[in-house]
Write an enzyme that holds these catalytic residues in place. Structure first.
Site, PDB file in Angstrom:
ATOM      1  N   GLU A 208      -5.524  -3.729  -5.980  1.00 60.90           N
ATOM      2  CA  GLU A 208      -5.703  -2.350  -6.459  1.00 60.90           C
ATOM      3  C   GLU A 208      -5.358  -2.206  -7.942  1.00 60.90           C
ATOM      4  OE1 GLU A 208      -3.307   0.723  -4.587  1.00 60.90           O
ATOM      5  OE2 GLU A 208      -4.585   2.301  -5.367  1.00 60.90           O
TER       6      GLU A 208
ATOM      7  N   LYS B 235      -9.735  -2.583  -4.324  1.00 66.47           N
ATOM      8  CA  LYS B 235      -9.483  -1.137  -4.245  1.00 66.47           C
ATOM      9  C   LYS B 235      -9.455  -0.565  -5.665  1.00 66.47           C
ATOM     10  CE  LYS B 235      -6.232   2.272  -2.404  1.00 66.47           C
ATOM     11  NZ  LYS B 235      -5.427   2.648  -1.251  1.00 66.47           N
TER      12      LYS B 235
END
Ligand code: 13P
Length: 343
Positions: free
Chosen positions: A180, A222
């Site tokens: 992420e 992500k």
């Protein structure tokens, strides 16, 4: 990497993006969860955090829309009121449990205004414990602030390196890493600036993943969507965001990655659904990876406000949570409409 781990990683990554579902990020650290509670007047105690997480995991039917839930360490060790471990409730609902592994973004020494995510010390041992508890995937978030001359190359490089080191340790133990790298919405920058920064960040991250031998088929990305800063005067249409986001991802995300699971980053719940929907409507048939969601605020916020810490509001809050999960499943299919907001 052992053949066994390769097969397991690929199977878990595929399962997390199967059947038009997405992920629920419910891994706010104690500090972040308390901030969300404080903002609407819910007491900031362990028992209220436990009650909130119990409300979420015991929402009937959530597993029809949610493939995996990302948990914070505290939740993993908690039980529902009747003594059932939270992990057991999730797996009974066919929701794969995962864990937030990073220890938060801290100021990057020598680089004012920039952060580096910490948590690599002792990580192999922490992962071994989580694997033993039945967690099957993990998350690590790096943050990048857009400002004059920021983010700098050093900030991007050190965070990319840490993301790859975390991912390697996860894959060694059979846990699917969710990578992420979040370019923040704060500021008044344009959509074009967000696109340029996100592209540079993702290029650097994938170069590091490659350098450190990460199995692309056994991970998920992500990212943020490509958006103008939240204080920008040049706000853009849903379609412009969809086009810019997919264009950026097509340039940098290898086709071997099974899925891209967006964060919501402070967008409203309805916009997070509408933008994901537009990407799938316009591009789904041309994309090598699934495009789905891994939202926290955009799934939880309305439900949290409705609950407000009161047992008598649990049912209505669960309905709102399920509704957002359903809206996002439809967005993944490309069949979400704004009419769904009124049902
Ligand atoms: P938001 O969807 O609220 O951005 O949270 C996603 C997340 O997992 C942050 O690390």
């Amino acid at each position: 990497m052992e053949q066994l781990n390769v097969q397991k990683l690929i199977a878990t990554a595929k399962a997390l993006v199967a059947e038009d579902k997405g992920l629920l990020a419910m891994d706010e650290s104690t500090g972040t969860c308390n901030q969300r509670f404080a903002a609407i007047g819910i007491p900031q105690t362990e028992d209220y955090r436990r009650a909130w997480r119990e409300l979420i995991v015991s929402t009937k039917g959530l597993g029809n829309n949610i493939s995996g839930a990302i948990l914070f360490d505290e939740t993993i060790r908690q039980q529902t009121k009747d003594g059932t471990p939270m992990l057991k409730v999730l797996t009974a609902a066919k929701i794969i449990p995962g864990v937030k592994l990073d220890m938060g973004a801290k100021p990057l020494a020598g680089h004012p205004g920039e952060k580096v995510t910490e948590g690599l010390d002792g990580l192999r041992e922490r992962i071994a414990e989580y694997a033993g508890l039945g967690l099957r995937f993990a998350k690590w978030r790096a943050v990048f602030n857009i400002d004059d001359g920021l983010p700098g190359h050093t900030c991007i490089a050190v965070n990319a390196s840490a993301l790859a080191r975390y991912a390697a340790l996860c894959q060694e133990a059979g846990l699917v890493p969710i990578i992420e790298p979040e370019v923040l919405m704060d500021g008044n920058h344009t959509l074009q600036r967000c696109a340029a920064v996100t592209e540079e960040v993702l290029r650097t991250v994938f170069a590091e993943l490659n350098l450190q031998g990460i199995l692309l088929e056994g991970m998920l990305l992500k990212p943020n969507m490509i958006l103008p800063g939240k204080d920008s005067l040049q706000q853009t249409s849903v379609e412009e965001v969809a086009d810019a986001t997919v264009k950026c991802l097509l340039r940098v995300v290898p086709a071997a990655v099974p899925g891209v699971v967006f964060l919501s980053g402070g967008q409203s719940s309805a916009l997070a659904s509408a933008r994901l929907n537009a990407m799938n409507v316009r591009f789904k048939s041309q994309l090598p990876w699934a495009l789905t969601f891994s939202y926290s605020r955009a799934i939880q916020q309305t439900a949290l406000e409705l609950w407000h810490g009161e047992d008598s509001n649990i049912a209505v809050a669960q309905q709102a949570l399920l509704h957002r999960a359903q809206c996002n499943t439809e967005a993944r299919r490309g069949s979400y409409t704004s009419d769904m907001e009124n049902t």
